[in-house]
Design a protein around this motif. Structure first.
Motif, PDB file in Angstrom:
ATOM      1  N   TYR A 458       0.563  52.521 -12.389  1.00  0.00           N
ATOM      2  CA  TYR A 458       0.040  53.873 -12.542  1.00  0.00           C
ATOM      3  C   TYR A 458       0.922  54.888 -11.821  1.00  0.00           C
ATOM      4  O   TYR A 458       1.114  56.014 -12.288  1.00  0.00           O
ATOM      5  CB  TYR A 458      -1.390  53.953 -12.000  1.00  0.00           C
ATOM      6  N   LEU A 459       1.450  54.490 -10.675  1.00  0.00           N
ATOM      7  CA  LEU A 459       2.297  55.387  -9.908  1.00  0.00           C
ATOM      8  C   LEU A 459       3.570  55.717 -10.688  1.00  0.00           C
ATOM      9  O   LEU A 459       3.999  56.875 -10.754  1.00  0.00           O
ATOM     10  CB  LEU A 459       2.644  54.739  -8.566  1.00  0.00           C
ATOM     11  N   ALA A 460       4.183  54.690 -11.302  1.00  0.00           N
ATOM     12  CA  ALA A 460       5.394  54.913 -12.090  1.00  0.00           C
ATOM     13  C   ALA A 460       5.109  55.773 -13.311  1.00  0.00           C
ATOM     14  O   ALA A 460       5.924  56.634 -13.677  1.00  0.00           O
ATOM     15  CB  ALA A 460       5.977  53.563 -12.519  1.00  0.00           C
ATOM     16  N   GLU A 461       3.956  55.561 -13.933  1.00  0.00           N
ATOM     17  CA  GLU A 461       3.590  56.378 -15.096  1.00  0.00           C
ATOM     18  C   GLU A 461       3.407  57.846 -14.693  1.00  0.00           C
ATOM     19  O   GLU A 461       3.803  58.754 -15.423  1.00  0.00           O
ATOM     20  CB  GLU A 461       2.301  55.849 -15.731  1.00  0.00           C
ATOM     21  N   LYS A 462       2.813  58.053 -13.529  1.00  0.00           N
ATOM     22  CA  LYS A 462       2.593  59.431 -13.058  1.00  0.00           C
ATOM     23  C   LYS A 462       3.927  60.105 -12.732  1.00  0.00           C
ATOM     24  O   LYS A 462       4.145  61.273 -13.073  1.00  0.00           O
ATOM     25  CB  LYS A 462       1.696  59.423 -11.812  1.00  0.00           C
ATOM     26  N   LEU A 463       4.846  59.378 -12.098  1.00  0.00           N
ATOM     27  CA  LEU A 463       6.167  59.932 -11.804  1.00  0.00           C
ATOM     28  C   LEU A 463       6.879  60.295 -13.095  1.00  0.00           C
ATOM     29  O   LEU A 463       7.434  61.393 -13.229  1.00  0.00           O
ATOM     30  CB  LEU A 463       6.994  58.919 -11.004  1.00  0.00           C
ATOM     31  N   ASN A 464       6.859  59.399 -14.057  1.00  0.00           N
ATOM     32  CA  ASN A 464       7.517  59.649 -15.333  1.00  0.00           C
ATOM     33  C   ASN A 464       6.895  60.837 -16.055  1.00  0.00           C
ATOM     34  O   ASN A 464       7.584  61.671 -16.640  1.00  0.00           O
ATOM     35  CB  ASN A 464       7.417  58.388 -16.208  1.00  0.00           C
TER      36      ASN A 464
END
Length: 753
Positions: A458-464
């Motif tokens: 989820y963190l990577a999706e939010k950064l992207n």
């Protein structure tokens, strides 16, 4: 010594029926043969022998059996390992019942269902109100397409291939004195008879005592009269004029196919093959009956067939109080509770079986993954799941809830129920999304007795998502990779290197990473024990079970999940009984892999229990505190190669320094308890619902029209590539739609002209 053989009682050609008392299945009809099996028997050889015995093709053959003591869940044998597992399950009973479902048998079952063929007038199967004298259309027999007719052909020009399905119905009505068990059975036989003989009919009388039917063609003398046989419940044909003078003129108009008609046709095959696809339905109906369906027509017919088999979605909500009560009665120590809104509509349901509660408390590490998945049933909803990891790093379901929608309030309720279910003095680490509702609920309910690790996915999706439109696809891909590396970095120095790599691409992205609370997701700062698990979708196996059953009525969906969990626990218990190692197989492999790296290291005693280990780097190991400066021991729960080098030098066993949760003994404790079947899930016995005072109605939300959207793959590497202009190098457009480039061209053209 030869392997022990068991007798397989192989049955085919019959059908499964449900015992009304306990909801168990039994097989009736068909043929049975006895074959012998052992652990060396290969599936292809077994199928070849079955093919010769039952005179059927190996292609399309399905083999199923029941687990010992469970007559509600059929297990499929699809590979050699499945066959060996079945033999192992029944090694103490010496025999096993095996059911062979051949492709030809499925086709026969489908062709036995009632069908209208070639008249635009619907042959009704509905009950006419008392005294009615009219053509009726069943509620489900609305035309499948209200605007355009289905492509049909008259029965009298069918070729033999298409007519074959109806030929066997020619004698479903034989004449006076023929008896039936009920009026629906008589109406179904009449429906088939009319299809086979090519005429349409209408009801003159149709009530609970008598049925009078005549040919619909004006002036045709064909008619039939049936009524209840005195002092019995049987229905008997009292009068019949079997002569037709219409010569099938009414048939040439062609039957109008209906959703209910197609649903009846595919019902039996859908029972055997739950994943029967609409496009396959359309192909089969075209092949067998010469009727062309589009995708939406086939999909709607499948919905009706599914409801006929599984029961009403609305009734399933009414059964919730009874269902929860039965779960707790059949599985003592389990928790099954639900809540409704003020208008009695469904709000949420929480289920945690005693076997799951006990398994988590006795054998699983204090690590819980929280995740959610959308449901695509008629009334939608969301399933919230709490899973853990067993000693072999496999998913272990702990609890789940069905809620009307994913909200902060529902997450708070779910976590409150979860705490009461798994009450423990251990400090639990949760891996979950960083959304506000979960974060605050964990703090309110568990307080300081838990750690919250943010899910890296989820963190990577939010950064992207936050960087989209600012950087190229390649730049965003590299930053997500660096974010992942920073999360896994065991030491502060490695974390800072990864963060600096992000800063080199974008200072704004670097600030985003620093402000995203690394103490909740980076190994270098995280205080809890998550055993190197970084994402909350660890329980993907459980979510895959949900996706297989999420279109079922709520009680049946929960029971399917119960059956999957019951089978999982039983299978892992049996499989682990053969283990001979001190650790589980996966952890044994990991430990041996670390041990293979320890040989070249040099070990020096510093003081007490602290040692210096020299190799490519110098690391400090404290064996009393289970600590190594490389952080591998603390992060995984298994001794790292530096610690193993110390143990080898001291003559100690590495096994004594492994987390107890990785031992075979703890694994056995995880799967000690069993989940028991819940009877009468589909249709409670009459009177069982009368004692429930609570009324539950479906939630107000319904599934939107159209095909459900498929859930995207969960991956840190899936980043949608953005358009990049080859002229101005900007993102989000190409050269044809580039405002700057087009503006320059326009200016040039104005200058020229």
């Amino acid at each position: 010594m030869s392997a022990k053989k068991i007798i397989a009682i192989c049955q085919s050609g019959g059908e499964f029926a449900t015992n009304k008392e306990d909801g168990s299945l039994y097989y009736t009809g068909g043929e049975a043969y006895a074959l012998d099996l052992d652990q060396q028997t290969l599936l292809k050889d077994f199928k070849h022998e079955l093919s010769e015995t039952f005179q059927c093709s190996v292609e399309g053959m399905t083999i199923k059996y029941f687990l010992p003591g469970n007559k509600k869940t059929l297990i499929t044998i699809s590979k050699d390992k499945d066959l060996k597992r079945m033999v192992n399950f029944f090694k103490d009973s010496d025999q096993v019942e095996v059911f062979i479902i051949a492709e030809e048998a499925v086709a026969r079952n489908v062709s036995n269902m009632p069908a209208s063929r070639s008249s635009r007038t619907t042959v009704s199967e509905a009950v006419v109100p008392p005294g009615g004298s009219q053509d009726l259309i069943h509620a489900h027999d609305q035309p499948i397409d209200m605007e355009e007719p289905i492509d049909t052909s008259p029965l009298d020009i069918y070729d033999e291939k298409h007519r074959r399905a109806a030929i066997q119905w020619e004698n479903t009505i034989t004449g006076v004195d023929q008896r039936f068990n009920s009026f629906p059975e008589f109406r179904e036989a009449l429906h088939k008879y009319s299809i086979a003989h090519g005429f349409t009919y209408k009801y003159k009388k149709n009530d609970s005592h008598r049925v009078t039917v005549k040919c619909k063609s004006e002036g045709c003398p064909w008619r039939i009269y049936a009524s209840r046989l005195a002092t019995t419940q049987l229905i008997c044909i009292k009068k019949m004029n079997a002569k037709h003078t219409c010569e099938g003129t009414s048939v040439k108009a062609g039957y109008r196919a209906t959703r209910g008609w197609v649903g009846n046709i595919i019902k039996e095959k859908l029972k055997v093959s739950p994943n029967y696809k609409p496009k396959d339905i359309a192909v089969d109906i075209k092949r067998e009956y010469g009727i062309q369906l589009n995708y939406s027509q086939a999909w709607r017919a499948k919905e009706i067939a599914r409801e006929q088999l599984q029961g009403s979605y609305k009734e399933a909500y009414c059964q919730l109080p009874f269902f929860c009560q039965k779960i707790m009665e059949t599985n003592p120590g389990s928790i099954a509770t639900f809540a409704t809104k003020e208008d009695s509509s469904f709000h949420r349901l929480f289920v945690s079986f005693h076997a799951s509660i006990s398994g988590f408390q006795q054998g699983c590490r204090p690590l819980i993954f929280l995740d959610s998945t959308l449901l695509y049933s008629k009334y939608q909803g969301t399933l919230l799941a709490a899973t853990s990891a067993d000693g072999n790093d496999s998913v272990f379901p702990v609890a789940f809830a069905v809620v009307d929608e994913e909200t902060d309030e529902n997450w708070h309720w779910f976590l409150s129920e979860l705490k009461s279910a798994v009450s423990t003095s251990r400090q639990i680490t949760f891996i979950a999304d960083s959304q506000k509702g979960i974060r605050e609920s964990l703090r309110d309910i568990f307080g300081e007795a838990c750690y919250h690790g943010y899910c890296l996915r989820y963190l990577a999706e939010k950064l992207n998502r936050d960087l989209k439109g600012q950087f190229s696809h390649e730049a965003r891909r590299l930053m997500v990779q660096d974010l992942s590396a920073a999360a896994y970095a065991p030491k502060l120095e490695a974390f800072e290197r990864c963060a600096e790599n992000i800063k080199a691409i974008s200072p704004e992205a670097y600030n985003w990473v620093i402000q995203s609370e690394p103490a909740h997701w980076a190994n270098a700062f995280f205080g809890g024990a998550r055993y190197n698990h970084m994402t909350s979708n660890f329980g993907q196996l459980f979510c895959s079970w949900v996706s297989e059953a999420d279109e079922l009525p709520i009680t049946q969906m929960v029971d399917v999940l119960r059956g999957k969990m019951m089978e999982l626990i039983y299978t892992r218990r049996v499989d682990s009984s053969q283990w001979t190692t001190r650790l589980t197989p996966l952890m044994e492999e990991k430990l041996q892999n670390e041990a293979s790296k320890a040989a070249p290291f040099q070990v020096l005693l510093l003081h007490g229990s602290t040692f210096e280990v020299r190799g490519e780097s110098v690391d400090i190991v404290d064996i009393d505190h289970w600590d190594c400066s490389c952080k591998g021991w603390q992060l995984t729960g298994l001794p790292c190669c530096h610690a193993i080098a110390v143990f080898d030098c001291l003559g100690r066993s590495s096994y004594d320094y492994c987390s107890r949760y990785f031992t075979t003994e703890s694994y056995h404790l995880t799967y000690t308890e069993s989940i028991n079947p819940v009877p009468n899930v589909e249709k409670p016995v009459n009177g069982e619902l009368e004692g429930t005072a609570v009324i539950v109605t479906p939630p107000p939300t319904k599934r939107p029209p159209g095909r459900p959207k498929m859930k995207q793959a969960d991956s840190l590497d899936v980043i949608k590539r953005q358009l990049q202009c080859s002229k101005c190098k900007g993102l989000g457009h190409n050269k044809k739609t580039c405002n700057k480039h087009n503006a320059v061209d326009n200016d040039v053209q104005e200058l020229i002209f």
